[in-house]
Design a protein around this motif. Structure first.
Motif, PDB file in Angstrom:
ATOM      1  N   SER A   1     -46.322 -42.702  -1.269  1.00 54.60           N
ATOM      2  CA  SER A   1     -47.911 -42.290  -1.243  1.00 54.60           C
ATOM      3  C   SER A   1     -47.893 -40.619  -0.266  1.00 54.60           C
ATOM      4  CB  SER A   1     -48.834 -43.234  -1.026  1.00 54.60           C
ATOM      5  OG  SER A   1     -48.763 -43.523  -0.318  1.00 54.60           O
ATOM      6  N   GLU A   2     -48.045 -40.184   0.275  1.00 47.84           N
ATOM      7  CA  GLU A   2     -48.020 -39.262   1.561  1.00 47.84           C
ATOM      8  C   GLU A   2     -47.436 -38.644   1.719  1.00 47.84           C
ATOM      9  OE1 GLU A   2     -51.246 -40.119   4.685  1.00 47.84           O
ATOM     10  OE2 GLU A   2     -51.467 -42.532   3.694  1.00 47.84           O
ATOM     11  N   PRO A   3     -46.118 -38.071   1.157  1.00 49.69           N
ATOM     12  CA  PRO A   3     -44.733 -37.926   0.807  1.00 49.69           C
ATOM     13  C   PRO A   3     -44.285 -37.159   2.603  1.00 49.69           C
ATOM     14  CG  PRO A   3     -45.831 -36.973  -0.258  1.00 49.69           C
ATOM     15  CD  PRO A   3     -46.553 -37.991   0.209  1.00 49.69           C
ATOM     16  N   ILE A   4     -45.845 -36.137   3.216  1.00 48.36           N
ATOM     17  CA  ILE A   4     -45.562 -35.924   4.196  1.00 48.36           C
ATOM     18  C   ILE A   4     -46.390 -36.247   5.258  1.00 48.36           C
ATOM     19  CG2 ILE A   4     -44.765 -33.404   5.387  1.00 48.36           C
ATOM     20  CD1 ILE A   4     -43.582 -32.409   2.195  1.00 48.36           C
ATOM     21  N   ARG A   5     -45.942 -36.422   6.269  1.00 51.58           N
ATOM     22  CA  ARG A   5     -46.985 -36.793   7.417  1.00 51.58           C
ATOM     23  C   ARG A   5     -47.115 -35.593   8.322  1.00 51.58           C
ATOM     24  NH1 ARG A   5     -46.739 -43.084   6.086  1.00 51.58           N
ATOM     25  NH2 ARG A   5     -47.028 -42.775   3.840  1.00 51.58           N
ATOM     26  N   GLY A   6     -48.735 -35.634   8.586  1.00 50.73           N
ATOM     27  CA  GLY A   6     -48.272 -34.844  10.406  1.00 50.73           C
ATOM     28  C   GLY A   6     -48.684 -33.115   9.865  1.00 50.73           C
TER      29      GLY A   6
END
Length: 178
Positions: A167-172
């Motif tokens: 889940s949430e593979p890219i954060r920021g």
């Protein structure tokens, strides 16, 4: 393990399209990615001269090794820019982390290593130096100070990766992704 630098802790890839590279690594099962579109350096020098280098960075872990993706965002001098302008893309450096940055930095200089570029992110405990070892090893050697907040952030990335469920593979800065 290097008797000089310790364990390899990071593999750094310099790329033309950081978004495509994050997707490629995600397809390989590596993530999640912590992405910063506009990295703010406290200072940055290239071959001893100040440089207004701008970059995007994405970080993820594969086990204990951190994968770093770097995309230069301007034409300012840096080893990253030199790498891409030479027609290459991909693995550019390996990194060693230390809580005794100045000691390791001084030791490397005393052994004849030459700084290609260096800077800091997040204060004195966020310093990094890239030694121009490409002709000797085929890649650059980086050392990075992890005695402060950067070290805590790197540990957090490793911990999150260890239990990542996809889940949430890219954060920021995901709003800035194209």
């Amino acid at each position: 393990m290097s008797r000089i630098f310790g364990n390899i802790t990071q593999m750094g890839y310099v790329v033309h399209d950081i978004n495509a590279e994050m997707r490629r690594w995600l397809a390989h099962g590596v993530g999640p990615w912590f992405y910063v579109h506009d990295v703010q350096t406290d200072y940055f020098t290239h071959r001893g001269s100040e440089s207004p280098m701008k970059m995007s960075v994405a970080l993820a872990n594969s086990g204990d090794v951190q994968i770093e993706l770097i995309q230069p965002r301007n034409d300012a001098p840096s080893l990253y820019r030199e790498f891409l302008e030479s027609g290459r893309e991909g693995l550019q450096h390996i990194a060693y982390w230390t809580e005794d940055y100045q000691g390791l930095y001084d030791k490397a200089l005393s052994l004849g290593y030459e700084v290609g570029h260096e800077g800091a992110i997040g204060g004195e405990q966020g310093r990094f130096a890239y030694f121009d070892t490409e002709k000797t090893f085929g890649h650059i050697i980086e050392i990075s100070d992890i005695s402060g907040p950067k070290g805590q952030f790197f540990r957090y990335i490793r911990e999150v990766a260890a239990t990542w469920d996809g889940s949430e593979p890219i954060r920021g800065d995901v709003d800035k992704l194209a």
